[in-house]
Design a protein around this motif. Structure first.
Motif, mmCIF file in Angstrom:
data_model
loop_
_atom_site.group_PDB
_atom_site.id
_atom_site.type_symbol
_atom_site.label_atom_id
_atom_site.label_comp_id
_atom_site.label_asym_id
_atom_site.label_seq_id
_atom_site.Cartn_x
_atom_site.Cartn_y
_atom_site.Cartn_z
ATOM 1 N N GLU A 105 7.840 10.325 9.451
ATOM 2 C CA GLU A 105 7.565 8.900 9.678
ATOM 3 C C GLU A 105 7.803 8.493 11.136
ATOM 4 O O GLU A 105 7.359 7.421 11.554
ATOM 5 N N ALA B 136 4.731 7.571 13.127
ATOM 6 C CA ALA B 136 3.926 6.443 12.639
ATOM 7 C C ALA B 136 3.123 5.773 13.759
ATOM 8 O O ALA B 136 2.006 5.277 13.530
ATOM 9 N N HIS B 137 3.672 5.772 14.991
ATOM 10 C CA HIS B 137 2.986 5.109 16.115
ATOM 11 C C HIS B 137 1.611 5.739 16.386
ATOM 12 O O HIS B 137 0.732 5.103 16.946
ATOM 13 N N GLU C 245 -1.217 3.768 15.050
ATOM 14 C CA GLU C 245 -1.576 2.625 15.908
ATOM 15 C C GLU C 245 -2.533 3.074 17.013
ATOM 16 O O GLU C 245 -3.525 2.412 17.314
ATOM 17 N N LEU D 168 2.376 5.319 4.826
ATOM 18 C CA LEU D 168 2.666 4.228 5.772
ATOM 19 C C LEU D 168 1.396 3.449 6.099
ATOM 20 O O LEU D 168 1.394 2.230 6.188
ATOM 21 N N TYR D 169 0.301 4.177 6.275
ATOM 22 C CA TYR D 169 -0.975 3.569 6.666
ATOM 23 C C TYR D 169 -1.479 2.652 5.545
ATOM 24 O O TYR D 169 -1.922 1.527 5.793
ATOM 25 N N THR D 170 -1.331 3.105 4.318
ATOM 26 C CA THR D 170 -1.813 2.329 3.171
ATOM 27 C C THR D 170 -0.952 1.087 2.994
ATOM 28 O O THR D 170 -1.446 0.007 2.689
ATOM 29 N N LYS D 171 0.362 1.235 3.218
ATOM 30 C CA LYS D 171 1.286 0.114 3.072
ATOM 31 C C LYS D 171 0.969 -0.984 4.096
ATOM 32 O O LYS D 171 1.010 -2.165 3.814
ATOM 33 N N GLU D 172 0.610 -0.546 5.310
ATOM 34 C CA GLU D 172 0.358 -1.477 6.411
ATOM 35 C C GLU D 172 -0.929 -2.258 6.200
ATOM 36 O O GLU D 172 -1.059 -3.385 6.639
ATOM 37 N N LYS D 173 -1.870 -1.663 5.486
ATOM 38 C CA LYS D 173 -3.203 -2.281 5.365
ATOM 39 C C LYS D 173 -3.212 -3.514 4.477
ATOM 40 O O LYS D 173 -2.465 -3.597 3.527
#
Ligand SMILES: NC(=O)c1ccc[n+]([C@@H]2O[C@H](COP(=O)([O-])OP(=O)(O)OC[C@H]3O[C@@H](n4cnc5c(N)ncnc54)[C@H](OP(=O)(O)O)[C@@H]3O)[C@@H](O)[C@H]2O)c1
Length: 301
Positions: A153, A156-157, A160, A296-301
């Motif tokens: 994790e 994660a950046h 972005e 993480l990507y799915t959570k952010e969307k």
């Protein structure tokens, strides 16, 4: 089996994931989380009948009451406010040790450490873990010290970066074929919770490594980001000589050299480069890098 477990600091990534698994466990332990700022307690924990949040600070030693616990999980937090990392490690681990001495009922300590923590120099910021290990390795009857690889994790950046045009992924993992141990938070939470709840333990102190299902390098990072985002990403290698200017963009000047030293230690020929094999004591996690990042990507969307 421990029935009452204190996690400190509970706001760390490893602490949070472990609490989540403990609260879902069939053995239903009582969990006490120590936060320096209790407004950060996640709602899913606050509403759980087996969870209690208390205010405490490992820097000052205030609020470190372990008297009702039979096991403690300590995660040494790094510091980036200008304080010397070695002095901070000594101060915080000594505070935890004093609190353990005042709580004779604590039988087990799980100490979060890092791959490479056995070296007393040449590992940069990981001296935080070396010092904490040494101060605490005999503090209670059973001390288990976990040495994980790099967190999935913490990349994660890169998700972005994929939004930029053109997307350019900068990676210090060189050369391209070099791979290092990494592990996802799900495997960390499950392994730490299992270790805290285990019926019998190993001779103390017991050191063990935790790695993911396999090691990863720069090409794996790029393909994970491309697979998740559906975008083609360029790879820009950060050569060894460029590491100081690379980390200077991310950290206060006091900590730049420590990050450079930790990074160099995992590159070929570095202090830690011989410690990456899966040996008898290594726990092998199940979650792939791409799956941790996708979550993480799915959570952010
Ligand atoms: N990240 C990795 O890839 C990795 C890999 C291997 C080992 N490790 C080890 O894991 C440990 C955690 O590192 P990390 O960078 O991943 O940190 P992290 O989990 O992001 O933890 C930082 C947390 O510590 C809390 N904290 C800081 N000072 C505190 C204090 N005085 N009292 C109470 N809580 C305090 C902060 O709480 P607030 O919410 O109050 O700010 C913050 O949430 C380190 O020992 C590191 O060496 C990390």
């Amino acid at each position: 089996m421990p029935r009452h477990i204190t996690v400190v600091p509970a706001s760390t990534k490893a602490g949070r994931e472990t609490i989540r698994v403990l609260l879902a466990s069939e053995s239903k332990p009582l969990v006490r989380g120590i936060y320096r700022d209790t407004s950060k307690v996640p709602a899913e924990f606050a509403s759980h009948s087996n969870f209690e949040a208390v205010q405490g600070d490992v820097g000052t030693g205030a609020g470190l009451d372990f008297s009702r616990s039979d096991a403690v999980f300590y995660i040494p937090p790094p510091i980036y406010d200008g304080t010397d990392q070695g002095e901070w490690a000594t101060q915080t681990a000594t505070n935890v040790k004093s609190a353990l001495e005042s709580a004779p009922n604590v039988q087990r300590l799980l100490l979060f450490s890092s791959v490479g923590s056995q070296y007393n120099h040449g590992v940069g910021i990981l001296r935080l873990n070396h010092i904490s290990d040494k101060i605490l390795e005999n503090s209670v009857p059973e001390v288990l010290i976990i040495r994980p690889g790099y967190f999935h994790e913490d990349w994660a950046h890169l998700l972005e970066i994929a939004k930029a045009d053109p997307p350019v992924l900068e990676s210090w993992l060189t050369p391209l074929e070099h791979k290092v141990p990494m592990v996802g938070l799900q495997d960390i939470g499950e392994t730490c919770a299992e270790t805290l709840l285990a019926e019998s333990t190993k001779p103390s102190p017991y050191y063990f490594k935790l790695f993911g299902p396999r090691h990863y390098g720069s090409l794996d990072l790029r393909s994970a980001v491309e697979e998740i985002t559906g975008k083609e990403v360029q790879l820009k290698i950060v050569e060894r000589g460029e590491l100081p200017s690379f980390f200077a963009k991310l950290l206060p000047p006091t900590y730049v050299q420590e990050l450079v030293d930790m990074t160099t230690a995992v590159l070929p020929g570095g202090t830690m480069a011989g410690d990456f094999e899966y040996d008898e004591g290594t726990v092998r996690g199940r979650v792939e890098l791409v799956d941790s990042l996708r979550k993480l990507y799915t959570k952010e969307k």
